[in-house]
Motif scaffolding. Sequence first.
Motif, PDB file in Angstrom:
ATOM      1  N   CYS A  76      50.362  41.237  29.705  1.00  0.00           N
ATOM      2  CA  CYS A  76      50.324  41.620  31.118  1.00  0.00           C
ATOM      3  C   CYS A  76      51.737  41.536  31.694  1.00  0.00           C
ATOM      4  CB  CYS A  76      49.393  40.698  31.880  1.00  0.00           C
ATOM      5  SG  CYS A  76      49.428  40.965  33.651  1.00  0.00           S
ATOM      6  N   CYS A  79      51.478  38.460  34.757  1.00  0.00           N
ATOM      7  CA  CYS A  79      51.280  37.032  34.480  1.00  0.00           C
ATOM      8  C   CYS A  79      51.668  36.667  33.049  1.00  0.00           C
ATOM      9  CB  CYS A  79      49.834  36.618  34.766  1.00  0.00           C
ATOM     10  SG  CYS A  79      48.639  37.204  33.551  1.00  0.00           S
ATOM     11  N   CYS A 101      44.129  43.237  33.734  1.00  0.00           N
ATOM     12  CA  CYS A 101      44.316  41.934  33.095  1.00  0.00           C
ATOM     13  C   CYS A 101      43.131  41.020  33.384  1.00  0.00           C
ATOM     14  CB  CYS A 101      45.604  41.309  33.612  1.00  0.00           C
ATOM     15  SG  CYS A 101      45.875  39.636  33.029  1.00  0.00           S
ATOM     16  N   CYS A 104      44.750  37.771  35.601  1.00  0.00           N
ATOM     17  CA  CYS A 104      45.224  37.882  36.990  1.00  0.00           C
ATOM     18  C   CYS A 104      44.685  39.122  37.677  1.00  0.00           C
ATOM     19  CB  CYS A 104      46.752  37.872  37.042  1.00  0.00           C
ATOM     20  SG  CYS A 104      47.523  39.367  36.417  1.00  0.00           S
ATOM     21  N   SER A 106      45.658  42.082  37.451  1.00  0.00           N
ATOM     22  CA  SER A 106      46.698  43.056  37.745  1.00  0.00           C
ATOM     23  C   SER A 106      46.351  44.420  37.186  1.00  0.00           C
ATOM     24  CB  SER A 106      48.016  42.596  37.128  1.00  0.00           C
ATOM     25  OG  SER A 106      48.901  43.696  37.029  1.00  0.00           O
TER      26      SER A 106
HETATM   27 ZN   LIG Z   1      47.901  39.268  34.203  1.00  0.00          ZN
END
Ligand SMILES: [Zn+2]
Length: 113
Positions: A76, A79, A101, A104, A106
Amino acid sequence: MLTIEAEGHVWPLDTFIDSHRFRRSDGDVPPIARSDWPLACITADCRIIEEPARHVPWHTIIAYRAPELSSHLAQCPDCGDTAEIASSLFANEDGTLILDCPTCGSADPDGYC
Ligand SMILES: [Zn+2]
């Protein structure tokens, strides 16, 4: 100072973890632990092991990441955690790749172009 031997050098452990973008696990079991794909892991006694994520002895692991050139796992960009490409990487309508992800959440379209 803890050191680790890798790539023909002896590295300060923290330098190696940061420069190679390993994610520290601190004994936690990450979502990727359910995967069968190999992960590169650093053990508490400063060795690098590569095991299917499901078989990694997580209580002995201090950091982990997708192996270099893995075609099954991605890092990712936000993170630094590791995600399965098959279940987490999507293409936008315009073809941009997005990583969803599991850690997180994302979905950064700039991370994978
Ligand atoms: Zn992440």
